[in-house]
Design a protein around this motif. Sequence first.
Motif, PDB file in Angstrom:
ATOM      1  N   ARG A   2      81.134  23.725  35.154  1.00  0.00           N
ATOM      2  CA  ARG A   2      80.952  23.567  33.710  1.00  0.00           C
ATOM      3  C   ARG A   2      82.113  24.268  33.008  1.00  0.00           C
ATOM      4  O   ARG A   2      82.398  25.434  33.266  1.00  0.00           O
ATOM      5  CB  ARG A   2      79.628  24.194  33.311  1.00  0.00           C
ATOM      6  CG  ARG A   2      79.037  23.728  31.988  1.00  0.00           C
ATOM      7  CD  ARG A   2      79.619  24.381  30.761  1.00  0.00           C
ATOM      8  NE  ARG A   2      78.565  24.532  29.774  1.00  0.00           N
ATOM      9  CZ  ARG A   2      77.934  25.664  29.523  1.00  0.00           C
ATOM     10  NH1 ARG A   2      78.255  26.764  30.170  1.00  0.00           N
ATOM     11  NH2 ARG A   2      76.996  25.715  28.609  1.00  0.00           N
TER      12      ARG A   2
ATOM     13  N   THR B 278      75.651  30.277  27.956  1.00  0.00           N
ATOM     14  CA  THR B 278      75.381  29.600  26.691  1.00  0.00           C
ATOM     15  C   THR B 278      76.384  30.073  25.636  1.00  0.00           C
ATOM     16  O   THR B 278      76.753  31.247  25.599  1.00  0.00           O
ATOM     17  CB  THR B 278      73.948  29.873  26.211  1.00  0.00           C
ATOM     18  OG1 THR B 278      73.755  31.277  26.029  1.00  0.00           O
ATOM     19  CG2 THR B 278      72.943  29.358  27.228  1.00  0.00           C
ATOM     20  N   HIS B 279      76.807  29.137  24.775  1.00  0.00           N
ATOM     21  CA  HIS B 279      77.852  29.421  23.799  1.00  0.00           C
ATOM     22  C   HIS B 279      77.551  28.767  22.465  1.00  0.00           C
ATOM     23  O   HIS B 279      76.825  27.773  22.393  1.00  0.00           O
ATOM     24  CB  HIS B 279      79.209  28.911  24.304  1.00  0.00           C
ATOM     25  CG  HIS B 279      79.749  29.679  25.461  1.00  0.00           C
ATOM     26  ND1 HIS B 279      80.578  30.770  25.301  1.00  0.00           N
ATOM     27  CD2 HIS B 279      79.572  29.526  26.802  1.00  0.00           C
ATOM     28  CE1 HIS B 279      80.889  31.254  26.501  1.00  0.00           C
ATOM     29  NE2 HIS B 279      80.291  30.519  27.418  1.00  0.00           N
TER      30      HIS B 279
ATOM     31  N   ARG C 174      81.877  22.033  25.553  1.00  0.00           N
ATOM     32  CA  ARG C 174      81.315  22.266  26.879  1.00  0.00           C
ATOM     33  C   ARG C 174      81.220  20.936  27.605  1.00  0.00           C
ATOM     34  O   ARG C 174      80.714  19.949  27.044  1.00  0.00           O
ATOM     35  CB  ARG C 174      79.918  22.903  26.767  1.00  0.00           C
ATOM     36  CG  ARG C 174      79.906  24.254  26.071  1.00  0.00           C
ATOM     37  CD  ARG C 174      78.498  24.706  25.726  1.00  0.00           C
ATOM     38  NE  ARG C 174      77.815  23.771  24.843  1.00  0.00           N
ATOM     39  CZ  ARG C 174      77.995  23.725  23.526  1.00  0.00           C
ATOM     40  NH1 ARG C 174      78.836  24.554  22.936  1.00  0.00           N
ATOM     41  NH2 ARG C 174      77.337  22.846  22.779  1.00  0.00           N
ATOM     42  N   TYR C 175      81.677  20.887  28.851  1.00  0.00           N
ATOM     43  CA  TYR C 175      81.584  19.654  29.628  1.00  0.00           C
ATOM     44  C   TYR C 175      81.649  19.976  31.118  1.00  0.00           C
ATOM     45  O   TYR C 175      82.087  21.059  31.514  1.00  0.00           O
ATOM     46  CB  TYR C 175      82.685  18.662  29.233  1.00  0.00           C
ATOM     47  CG  TYR C 175      84.075  19.241  29.136  1.00  0.00           C
ATOM     48  CD1 TYR C 175      84.933  19.240  30.235  1.00  0.00           C
ATOM     49  CD2 TYR C 175      84.550  19.786  27.937  1.00  0.00           C
ATOM     50  CE1 TYR C 175      86.214  19.771  30.142  1.00  0.00           C
ATOM     51  CE2 TYR C 175      85.823  20.313  27.834  1.00  0.00           C
ATOM     52  CZ  TYR C 175      86.653  20.305  28.945  1.00  0.00           C
ATOM     53  OH  TYR C 175      87.911  20.838  28.854  1.00  0.00           O
TER      54      TYR C 175
ATOM     55  N   CYS D  17      73.026  24.064  24.291  1.00  0.00           N
ATOM     56  CA  CYS D  17      72.662  25.480  24.177  1.00  0.00           C
ATOM     57  C   CYS D  17      71.739  25.743  22.991  1.00  0.00           C
ATOM     58  O   CYS D  17      71.170  26.832  22.884  1.00  0.00           O
ATOM     59  CB  CYS D  17      73.921  26.339  24.026  1.00  0.00           C
ATOM     60  SG  CYS D  17      75.096  26.186  25.385  1.00  0.00           S
TER      61      CYS D  17
ATOM     62  N   THR E  65      80.496  33.844  23.688  1.00  0.00           N
ATOM     63  CA  THR E  65      81.726  33.228  23.191  1.00  0.00           C
ATOM     64  C   THR E  65      82.719  34.293  22.735  1.00  0.00           C
ATOM     65  O   THR E  65      83.930  34.173  22.964  1.00  0.00           O
ATOM     66  CB  THR E  65      81.408  32.253  22.045  1.00  0.00           C
ATOM     67  OG1 THR E  65      80.391  31.334  22.462  1.00  0.00           O
ATOM     68  CG2 THR E  65      82.651  31.466  21.654  1.00  0.00           C
TER      69      THR E  65
ATOM     70  N   VAL F 222      84.055  25.545  29.575  1.00  0.00           N
ATOM     71  CA  VAL F 222      83.907  25.930  28.172  1.00  0.00           C
ATOM     72  C   VAL F 222      85.310  26.042  27.588  1.00  0.00           C
ATOM     73  O   VAL F 222      86.131  26.827  28.065  1.00  0.00           O
ATOM     74  CB  VAL F 222      83.152  27.263  28.021  1.00  0.00           C
ATOM     75  CG1 VAL F 222      83.153  27.718  26.565  1.00  0.00           C
ATOM     76  CG2 VAL F 222      81.720  27.127  28.529  1.00  0.00           C
TER      77      VAL F 222
ATOM     78  N   LEU G  36      74.295  21.750  28.720  1.00  0.00           N
ATOM     79  CA  LEU G  36      75.121  21.069  27.730  1.00  0.00           C
ATOM     80  C   LEU G  36      74.548  21.149  26.323  1.00  0.00           C
ATOM     81  O   LEU G  36      75.216  20.814  25.352  1.00  0.00           O
ATOM     82  CB  LEU G  36      75.330  19.601  28.131  1.00  0.00           C
ATOM     83  CG  LEU G  36      76.151  19.381  29.411  1.00  0.00           C
ATOM     84  CD1 LEU G  36      76.273  17.896  29.700  1.00  0.00           C
ATOM     85  CD2 LEU G  36      77.527  20.020  29.319  1.00  0.00           C
TER      86      LEU G  36
END
Length: 243
Positions: A196, A211-212, A166-167, A10, A106, A198, A8
């Motif tokens: 997770r 990761t974003h 992100r959640y 990154c 991303t 995005v 959560l």
Amino acid sequence: MTEALYFLDCYLKEFEATVEKVTDNKFVVLDRTAFYPESGGQPSDTGKLIRESDGAEFNVLYVGKFNGDISHEIDGENISNGLKAGDKVKGFIDWDRRYRHMRMHTATHVIANVIEKEAGAQITGNQLGLDQSRVDFSLEVFDRDKFAEYEKIANDLIARKNPVNRYLVSRKEAEEKLSRLTTLAKGFSDEIKEVRIVEIEGVTIEACGGTHVKNTEEIKGIKVIKLQNKGKSNRRMYFTLVD
């Protein structure tokens, strides 16, 4: 099970942790880590661990996930005085490498979403790199001329400065949202119980553990550099970031 700090946050560049176990003097499992393990087409982070008691440094060469543990492969320079269970360490991420992969990941979501919507393709895989990344997809009619248009649409979306959220949700909740989730054709594996999400606001919502960046403006832009026909309906597109 290792606590994945990168999940959560990154942007976490350093952290403190305790060594839980060490195998063959070079495979280190921590109680918590910000190092991303290779998965989902994204290469692992690299960096270093520093033991707090004496300042000994250990380069992190590779990170992988095995049976729920995130394992850090360290170099052998300090093997005679290696890390041991109970050691307190500080971890430092190679930030330039991590951030490049964040931007790439991303960007992959954006261009893949454009290909899905504009061409009616089904995304089947991806592989991130520092210099270039690829998206694999299934598509009957492969109109190469259209990809200049897809690139422009993707860059227009990136320029809108869309927030990236992100959640975590339960697997059940994720499956209930599948009609509006963009997912790989293979779907979720059976062992996944928590998913997770995005969300690139106004663009796409996807199940993803990578990761974003926080906002699409950080991507800056992309350029399609190569298209390949990999067999019946199997297509591949390579792109790079515009710095």
